[in-house]
Motif scaffolding. Structure first.
Motif, PDB file in Angstrom:
ATOM      1  N   ILE A 189     -11.848  36.059 104.398  1.00  0.00           N
ATOM      2  CA  ILE A 189     -12.377  35.795 105.732  1.00  0.00           C
ATOM      3  C   ILE A 189     -13.837  36.237 105.809  1.00  0.00           C
ATOM      4  CG2 ILE A 189     -12.176  36.527 108.154  1.00  0.00           C
ATOM      5  CD1 ILE A 189      -9.099  36.443 107.680  1.00  0.00           C
ATOM      6  N   ALA A 190     -14.190  37.257 105.063  1.00  0.00           N
ATOM      7  CA  ALA A 190     -15.566  37.762 105.059  1.00  0.00           C
ATOM      8  C   ALA A 190     -16.531  36.712 104.507  1.00  0.00           C
ATOM      9  CB  ALA A 190     -15.655  39.039 104.230  1.00  0.00           C
ATOM     10  N   MET A 191     -17.780  36.770 104.965  1.00  0.00           N
ATOM     11  CA  MET A 191     -18.785  35.800 104.551  1.00  0.00           C
ATOM     12  C   MET A 191     -19.400  36.117 103.187  1.00  0.00           C
ATOM     13  SD  MET A 191     -20.599  35.345 108.221  1.00  0.00           S
ATOM     14  CE  MET A 191     -20.812  33.638 108.604  1.00  0.00           C
ATOM     15  N   LEU A 192     -19.312  37.350 102.779  1.00  0.00           N
ATOM     16  CA  LEU A 192     -19.796  37.767 101.453  1.00  0.00           C
ATOM     17  C   LEU A 192     -18.721  38.610 100.783  1.00  0.00           C
ATOM     18  CD1 LEU A 192     -23.506  38.924 102.035  1.00  0.00           C
ATOM     19  CD2 LEU A 192     -22.724  36.878 100.837  1.00  0.00           C
ATOM     20  N   PRO A 193     -18.618  38.539  99.470  1.00  0.00           N
ATOM     21  CA  PRO A 193     -17.588  39.314  98.772  1.00  0.00           C
ATOM     22  C   PRO A 193     -17.734  40.831  98.970  1.00  0.00           C
ATOM     23  CG  PRO A 193     -18.916  38.058  97.201  1.00  0.00           C
ATOM     24  CD  PRO A 193     -19.391  37.698  98.566  1.00  0.00           C
TER      25      PRO A 193
ATOM     26  N   THR B  36     -19.321  44.131 110.172  1.00  0.00           N
ATOM     27  CA  THR B  36     -19.062  44.073 111.618  1.00  0.00           C
ATOM     28  C   THR B  36     -18.575  42.682 112.021  1.00  0.00           C
ATOM     29  OG1 THR B  36     -20.756  45.748 112.017  1.00  0.00           O
ATOM     30  CG2 THR B  36     -20.100  44.403 113.901  1.00  0.00           C
ATOM     31  N   VAL B  37     -19.210  41.650 111.479  1.00  0.00           N
ATOM     32  CA  VAL B  37     -18.773  40.266 111.755  1.00  0.00           C
ATOM     33  C   VAL B  37     -17.339  40.075 111.270  1.00  0.00           C
ATOM     34  CG1 VAL B  37     -19.155  37.833 111.163  1.00  0.00           C
ATOM     35  CG2 VAL B  37     -21.110  39.307 111.705  1.00  0.00           C
ATOM     36  N   ARG B  38     -17.055  40.532 110.050  1.00  0.00           N
ATOM     37  CA  ARG B  38     -15.707  40.414 109.490  1.00  0.00           C
ATOM     38  C   ARG B  38     -14.689  41.120 110.384  1.00  0.00           C
ATOM     39  NH1 ARG B  38     -14.663  44.544 105.232  1.00  0.00           N
ATOM     40  NH2 ARG B  38     -14.436  45.707 107.153  1.00  0.00           N
ATOM     41  N   ASP B  39     -14.991  42.348 110.784  1.00  0.00           N
ATOM     42  CA  ASP B  39     -14.046  43.118 111.601  1.00  0.00           C
ATOM     43  C   ASP B  39     -13.758  42.444 112.932  1.00  0.00           C
ATOM     44  OD1 ASP B  39     -13.857  45.000 109.590  1.00  0.00           O
ATOM     45  OD2 ASP B  39     -15.162  46.466 110.579  1.00  0.00           O
ATOM     46  N   ASN B  40     -14.790  41.923 113.588  1.00  0.00           N
ATOM     47  CA  ASN B  40     -14.586  41.250 114.873  1.00  0.00           C
ATOM     48  C   ASN B  40     -13.830  39.935 114.707  1.00  0.00           C
ATOM     49  OD1 ASN B  40     -15.808  43.106 116.714  1.00  0.00           O
ATOM     50  ND2 ASN B  40     -17.792  42.523 115.874  1.00  0.00           N
ATOM     51  N   THR B  41     -14.174  39.185 113.670  1.00  0.00           N
ATOM     52  CA  THR B  41     -13.471  37.932 113.392  1.00  0.00           C
ATOM     53  C   THR B  41     -12.014  38.206 113.054  1.00  0.00           C
ATOM     54  OG1 THR B  41     -15.524  36.966 112.564  1.00  0.00           O
ATOM     55  CG2 THR B  41     -13.478  35.868 111.930  1.00  0.00           C
ATOM     56  N   LEU B  42     -11.798  39.181 112.191  1.00  0.00           N
ATOM     57  CA  LEU B  42     -10.444  39.538 111.774  1.00  0.00           C
ATOM     58  C   LEU B  42      -9.602  39.988 112.959  1.00  0.00           C
ATOM     59  CD1 LEU B  42      -8.668  39.681 109.284  1.00  0.00           C
ATOM     60  CD2 LEU B  42      -9.555  41.968 108.863  1.00  0.00           C
TER      61      LEU B  42
ATOM     62  N   CYS C  78     -27.533  48.632 102.504  1.00  0.00           N
ATOM     63  CA  CYS C  78     -27.795  47.200 102.712  1.00  0.00           C
ATOM     64  C   CYS C  78     -27.473  46.801 104.155  1.00  0.00           C
ATOM     65  CB  CYS C  78     -26.973  46.367 101.727  1.00  0.00           C
ATOM     66  SG  CYS C  78     -27.199  44.592 101.950  1.00  0.00           S
ATOM     67  N   SER C  79     -28.491  46.404 104.882  1.00  0.00           N
ATOM     68  CA  SER C  79     -28.307  45.999 106.287  1.00  0.00           C
ATOM     69  C   SER C  79     -27.432  44.759 106.407  1.00  0.00           C
ATOM     70  CB  SER C  79     -29.659  45.717 106.943  1.00  0.00           C
ATOM     71  OG  SER C  79     -30.444  46.872 106.950  1.00  0.00           O
ATOM     72  N   LEU C  80     -27.581  43.840 105.469  1.00  0.00           N
ATOM     73  CA  LEU C  80     -26.776  42.622 105.497  1.00  0.00           C
ATOM     74  C   LEU C  80     -25.296  42.948 105.316  1.00  0.00           C
ATOM     75  CD1 LEU C  80     -26.778  39.569 105.737  1.00  0.00           C
ATOM     76  CD2 LEU C  80     -27.214  39.436 103.278  1.00  0.00           C
ATOM     77  N   ASN C  81     -24.983  43.845 104.393  1.00  0.00           N
ATOM     78  CA  ASN C  81     -23.598  44.271 104.168  1.00  0.00           C
ATOM     79  C   ASN C  81     -23.008  44.886 105.434  1.00  0.00           C
ATOM     80  OD1 ASN C  81     -21.902  46.936 103.458  1.00  0.00           O
ATOM     81  ND2 ASN C  81     -21.333  45.290 102.053  1.00  0.00           N
ATOM     82  N   HIS C  82     -23.750  45.790 106.059  1.00  0.00           N
ATOM     83  CA  HIS C  82     -23.248  46.462 107.274  1.00  0.00           C
ATOM     84  C   HIS C  82     -23.029  45.460 108.410  1.00  0.00           C
ATOM     85  CE1 HIS C  82     -23.618  50.336 105.423  1.00  0.00           C
ATOM     86  NE2 HIS C  82     -24.911  50.135 105.177  1.00  0.00           N
TER      87      HIS C  82
END
Length: 137
Positions: free
Chosen positions: A86-90, A117-123, A109-113
């Protein structure tokens, strides 16, 4: 964006879940009613069977049927079965984690963090919605 495999898989499952649970559903009926290419649908339904979401019966009166109660199958589970992470990056994935080759310091890494957050909200949203919820929408 959902892949066609996931879109068609969800449409097929919603269709099956709306039918009489005592009567298996023919691939040809799903294909026709949901406008899904039959060969592609066969492969999708086999994947869903392999993961224990669907069962099948051969012969007269055969077809596919749900093995699980639609109220217990989350959208997150279905997307993972059909599409994978579901995450956008591995590097932001719970179940399919891989370190990014081009990132020397994941912890800063700001992109990772941000993507965690996107993954957690989507999940969170996907885990709250079930196949049953999709049938009554």
């Amino acid at each position: 964006m959902l892949s066609k495999k996931t879109k068609y898989g969800l449409k097929a499952l919603i269709y099956i879940a709306r039918q009489d649970p005592a009567v298996p559903v023919l691939i040809s009926d799903i294909s026709e009613k949901e406008q899904i290419p039959k060969k592609f649908l066969e492969a999708i339904l086999l994947d869903l069977k392999k993961f224990g979401i669907l069962g099948s019966k051969k012969g007269k009166g055969g077809g596919y049927y749900l093995l699980k109660d639609p109220k217990t199958v989350t959208a997150a589970t279905l997307i993972r079965v059909l599409d994978g992470p579901i995450a956008m990056l591995p590097c932001a994935s719970h179940n399919f984690y891989e370190k990014c080759d081009d990132c020397p310091h994941e912890e800063t890494c700001s992109l990772n963090h941000f993507l965690i957050t996107v993954r957690d909200n989507t999940l969170n949203l996907l885990q709250q919605k079930t196949l049953y919820d999709l049938t009554v929408a």
